[in-house]
Design a protein around this motif. Sequence first.
Motif, PDB file in Angstrom:
ATOM      1  N   ALA B 165      -6.253   0.534   3.712  1.00  0.00           N
ATOM      2  CA  ALA B 165      -5.666  -0.763   4.073  1.00  0.00           C
ATOM      3  C   ALA B 165      -5.055  -0.760   5.473  1.00  0.00           C
ATOM      4  O   ALA B 165      -4.853  -1.821   6.063  1.00  0.00           O
ATOM      5  CB  ALA B 165      -4.614  -1.178   3.039  1.00  0.00           C
ATOM      6  N   GLY B 170      -9.957  -2.443   6.510  1.00  0.00           N
ATOM      7  CA  GLY B 170      -8.945  -2.705   5.488  1.00  0.00           C
ATOM      8  C   GLY B 170      -7.852  -3.635   5.972  1.00  0.00           C
ATOM      9  O   GLY B 170      -7.428  -4.549   5.246  1.00  0.00           O
ATOM     10  N   VAL B 174      -6.868  -7.201   4.232  1.00  0.00           N
ATOM     11  CA  VAL B 174      -5.507  -7.547   3.765  1.00  0.00           C
ATOM     12  C   VAL B 174      -5.107  -8.919   4.288  1.00  0.00           C
ATOM     13  O   VAL B 174      -4.653  -9.782   3.529  1.00  0.00           O
ATOM     14  CB  VAL B 174      -4.478  -6.486   4.238  1.00  0.00           C
ATOM     15  CG1 VAL B 174      -3.042  -6.999   4.069  1.00  0.00           C
ATOM     16  CG2 VAL B 174      -4.659  -5.176   3.476  1.00  0.00           C
ATOM     17  N   GLY B 187      -2.517  -3.170  -1.138  1.00  0.00           N
ATOM     18  CA  GLY B 187      -3.149  -2.208  -0.246  1.00  0.00           C
ATOM     19  C   GLY B 187      -2.954  -0.793  -0.761  1.00  0.00           C
ATOM     20  O   GLY B 187      -2.022  -0.513  -1.508  1.00  0.00           O
TER      21      GLY B 187
END
Lengths: 345, 345
Positions: B165, B170, B174, B187
């Motif tokens: 994350a 990532g 998010v 996450g």
Amino acid sequence: MSVPTTTRAIVLTAPVRGEVTDKTFELKTVPLPALADGQVLLRLKAFSHEPALRHWIDADTDPARLYVPPVLAGEVVRSPSIGEVVASKSDKWAVGAKVAALAGWAEYAVVDEAMYPAHTTPSELPDSNLHSLDVLGWVGLTAYFGLFKVARPIKAGSTVVVSGAAGGVGSVVVQIAKHVLGARVVGIAGGKAKCDWVRGLGADECVDYKSATFADDLKAALPDYADVFFDNVGGAVLDNMLALVKRHGQILMCGAMDQYNGGELKLRNWSQVLFNRIDIQGFLFLDYADSNAEAVENLAKWVAEGKINGPNAHTVVANKLEEVPATWKRLYSGDSRGKLISKLE
Amino acid sequence: MSVPTTTRAIVLTAPVRGEVTDKTFELKTVPLPALADGQVLLRLKAFSHEPALRHWIDADTDPARLYVPPVLAGEVVRSPSIGEVVASKSDKWAVGAKVAALAGWAEYAVVDEAMYPAHTTPSELPDSNLHSLDVLGWVGLTAYFGLFKVARPIKAGSTVVVSGAAGGVGSVVVQIAKHVLGARVVGIAGGKAKCDWVRGLGADECVDYKSATFADDLKAALPDYADVFFDNVGGAVLDNMLALVKRHGQILMCGAMDQYNGGELKLRNWSQVLFNRIDIQGFLFLDYADSNAEAVENLAKWVAEGKINGPNAHTVVANKLEEVPATWKRLYSGDSRGKLISKLE
């Protein structure tokens, strides 16, 4: 006859961690509940052996994550069964009817008249006809829904690979994929004798996963890769197949025999899922109940036409009740062919 | 200026087995080809660091199974780059234009005018604007296509989990999942500092996979399980998530950082794919080129609206050319935040 109020049955002693042992099951006499309206009492005749039972009796599987209630300590071990109605409070089934039902390893069982809930059509079955435990039962529905509802359309000439090809589901997949869909079919099974049997079902090739040259043999059998891989096994078979599924191909995850006794799945080829945009879909026949009638109609037609499941397509073992657990364990020793069934002596 | 005919460049010494070492790359002076019609010569300014490069230089990956040609021994190491046109035989790009292109770790490169072939819109870029290497480049497109084309529709209140994350892809996942789609976002990242940073991007929770209590923490963060798990990592993170994806939920397989240096993926929870009918879909942004214009338009709009990728959403490192490989290796030490970019000094 007088209606029995107890039955001899195989019960689970305790949920299992690791290997199933001689202590996992025990023979007991247990009470039978009184018949309620809509129920029948069955004298049980035969049981189909499910690899999935290992999950239902597992100590470490979170029940919230399982698709059926677990079998608890002291409960009769659950099994798809064939039985004869010996007492009835059902308008649907009269005494003498022979039906398929989800019952358990016992001599008698009380079941609801719906029987195999919503997934097959019970019918009068002569003792010699065990198709309600195989091709018209769970394994037939699993093979059918996998090939027709989960897989993208399989065309004549598509390459279908199936692991556990000598097993219950796998052997039906081989036959439908070959004789109904006209696919090129590559089976994977353990040992030469099983592979010969799988070829006899119609597979174009069968690769022996017990061979020291398995990885190379599998690769040689798939020069153009696989459109669909129908996996019942997991383990090294799955790992090798990750490198042999076509770009944008599919893996149907129907079982993981290699993982059933607590084994870890080890994959060297996981990145292939990304490289080749592979889709892996877990599925259960339970999710396709709306199509049960269609499936049973087609499967029965193909049986009648001689396309699938001739008389040698299952393994029937005559058992005393106390011998049934040992027969179930033969799923793991791998010495059966097609659907493994215990028939009570 | 006179047009250079050679360039300093980082080349691959030999395809890699296992860990990348100090000998994997070397600085050399290599010839530049003469410009053909439709080509430009770029003076390169910045490189985005791709975890996928590890695959492109791998000794054991079958090129027939890879989605791009491998980088061969003696070739300049491939990288998405930003550069300024210093010579042009293109009607599209004049000298002085600043463009994004798939080039490599070098001071100069000859590229076709199509640039980032079919997956972003090169535009005039001030040196301070590196979005063509992150949110308008590969990572943005990957996040966008994953969430909008591969995942089933994500609704406000759906739970989206993303591993890696704090990484390039990532961190964009998010932000889009939270600020555009209104999902509950969990996450997964390594260490408290990274998790704090991920929460700062908008994640409702961030679970530290380096913690001894990771498995329990992850479970506690997902009392209602995950609708979608966007996996960039593999390894134990994936294994734990197999038990925490909802029935009929989805795993988007976008990367496997844990497997990039030859590690085996070990899964205890593989049977969950079956129990909960999970779909695992490997995907690459390359397959959605028809939607690039839509993606770039939306991503640029969300940047302009302040919803995603503020100025701290990437890590930019000033490097001499010879330092670029060491910066790329920081992807594996995990000390960067968001897209990791080398900017040539």
